[in-house]
Design a protein around this motif. Structure first.
Motif, PDB file in Angstrom:
ATOM      1  N   VAL A  35       8.632  77.705  43.514  1.00 21.01           N
ATOM      2  CA  VAL A  35       7.630  76.757  44.230  1.00 21.01           C
ATOM      3  C   VAL A  35       8.342  76.290  45.351  1.00 21.01           C
ATOM      4  O   VAL A  35       9.420  75.779  45.206  1.00 21.01           O
ATOM      5  N   ASP A  36       7.590  76.385  46.571  1.00 19.54           N
ATOM      6  CA  ASP A  36       8.123  75.675  47.574  1.00 19.54           C
ATOM      7  C   ASP A  36       7.200  74.687  47.993  1.00 19.54           C
ATOM      8  O   ASP A  36       6.091  74.680  48.178  1.00 19.54           O
ATOM      9  N   SER A  37       7.756  73.355  47.905  1.00 17.35           N
ATOM     10  CA  SER A  37       6.792  72.020  47.912  1.00 17.35           C
ATOM     11  C   SER A  37       6.177  72.041  49.488  1.00 17.35           C
ATOM     12  O   SER A  37       5.113  71.678  49.438  1.00 17.35           O
ATOM     13  N   ASP A  38       6.778  72.653  50.459  1.00 16.65           N
ATOM     14  CA  ASP A  38       6.181  72.730  51.915  1.00 16.65           C
ATOM     15  C   ASP A  38       4.897  73.669  51.780  1.00 16.65           C
ATOM     16  O   ASP A  38       3.880  73.281  52.392  1.00 16.65           O
ATOM     17  N   GLU A  39       5.221  74.767  51.000  1.00 21.97           N
ATOM     18  CA  GLU A  39       3.726  75.828  50.875  1.00 21.97           C
ATOM     19  C   GLU A  39       2.752  75.096  50.178  1.00 21.97           C
ATOM     20  O   GLU A  39       1.779  75.205  50.256  1.00 21.97           O
ATOM     21  N   GLU A  40       3.325  74.140  49.087  1.00 23.36           N
ATOM     22  CA  GLU A  40       2.089  73.582  48.101  1.00 23.36           C
ATOM     23  C   GLU A  40       1.332  72.712  49.100  1.00 23.36           C
ATOM     24  O   GLU A  40       0.178  72.420  49.166  1.00 23.36           O
ATOM     25  N   VAL A  42       0.998  72.894  52.357  1.00 19.56           N
ATOM     26  CA  VAL A  42       0.142  73.589  53.378  1.00 19.56           C
ATOM     27  C   VAL A  42      -1.116  73.909  52.751  1.00 19.56           C
ATOM     28  O   VAL A  42      -2.252  74.043  53.037  1.00 19.56           O
ATOM     29  N   LYS A  43      -0.861  74.495  51.452  1.00 20.64           N
ATOM     30  CA  LYS A  43      -2.229  75.032  50.725  1.00 20.64           C
ATOM     31  C   LYS A  43      -3.192  73.866  50.389  1.00 20.64           C
ATOM     32  O   LYS A  43      -4.245  74.120  50.696  1.00 20.64           O
ATOM     33  N   ALA A  44      -2.748  72.684  50.021  1.00 21.38           N
ATOM     34  CA  ALA A  44      -3.505  71.666  49.617  1.00 21.38           C
ATOM     35  C   ALA A  44      -4.297  71.001  50.910  1.00 21.38           C
ATOM     36  O   ALA A  44      -5.293  70.911  50.807  1.00 21.38           O
ATOM     37  N   ASN A  46      -4.793  72.768  53.726  1.00 20.84           N
ATOM     38  CA  ASN A  46      -5.274  73.836  54.699  1.00 20.84           C
ATOM     39  C   ASN A  46      -4.613  73.745  55.834  1.00 20.84           C
ATOM     40  O   ASN A  46      -5.720  74.125  56.856  1.00 20.84           O
ATOM     41  N   SER A  48      -1.053  73.629  58.548  1.00 20.07           N
ATOM     42  CA  SER A  48       0.601  73.938  58.743  1.00 20.07           C
ATOM     43  C   SER A  48       1.160  72.728  58.678  1.00 20.07           C
ATOM     44  O   SER A  48       0.464  71.512  59.212  1.00 20.07           O
TER      45      SER A  48
END
Length: 184
Positions: A35-40, A42-44, A46, A48
């Motif tokens: 899991v990448d905290s930055d990606e999480e 970004v997802k949350a 919506n 960058s």
């Protein structure tokens, strides 16, 4: 060298240290999620990270980052890549120390610069002197990264798999983190 992961392994270090690449390889070898905290974030959100920085500022981003890290630490054991600035927060360090184990992927400035200089996804490097900024960030952050539970030093000739092996070897010395599997 296989074992069951007892707590989340949190990879910390500068942008370009290999947290995502090494973390992905490590998780695959350990049979746990990466899991990448930055990606999480970004997802949350919506949007960058650069857009979050621009619209809401770094303090807002850091607050969201802390919430995401605490949520991920409370979940199932995994390999977690924390954003470069996440470990600077005393609250994040305390949560990681309590619920996981921190591993500093330590790389020198030249290696980091070679890896990040052509990427425009790093909001902190969007300025007239990105290498100087990287150098200043490294000088500020290295003493804090040194507080990590484990340090694994990157070598110029190391591949991603070499680094994953080095992290695995460091974790193997920690029975509180990695339970060795008994193969008869």
């Amino acid at each position: 060298m296989a074992g069951r992961l007892k707590k989340t392994v949190v990879l910390v270090g500068m942008m370009g240290a290999g947290k995502t690449a090494v973390g992905t390889a490590l998780a695959r070898r350990m049979g746990v999620p990466f899991v990448d905290s930055d990606e999480e974030i970004v997802k949350a959100a919506n949007m960058s990270i650069a857009e979050i920085f621009e619209r809401d500022g770094e303090p807002f981003f850091r607050q969201k980052e802390s919430q995401v890290i605490r949520r991920l630490l409370a979940g199932s054991s995994c390999v977690l890549s924390a954003g470069g600035g996440a470990f600077m927060s005393p609250e994040n360090r305390a949560a990681i120390s309590q619920m996981g184990i921190s591993v500093w992927l330590k790389a020198d400035l030249d290696v980091l610069w070679q890896r990040v200089r052509h990427k425009d996804t790093r909001p902190l490097l969007r300025n007239p002197d990105p290498r100087g900024t990287l150098e200043r960030l490294m000088a500020q952050r290295a003493p804090v990264y040194a507080l990590a539970d484990l340090t694994v030093e990157s070598r110029p000739h190391y591949s991603v798999d070499d680094m994953a092996s080095a992290v695995l070897a460091a974790l193997a010395a920690r029975p509180d983190v990695l339970q060795q599997e008994n193969h008869q």
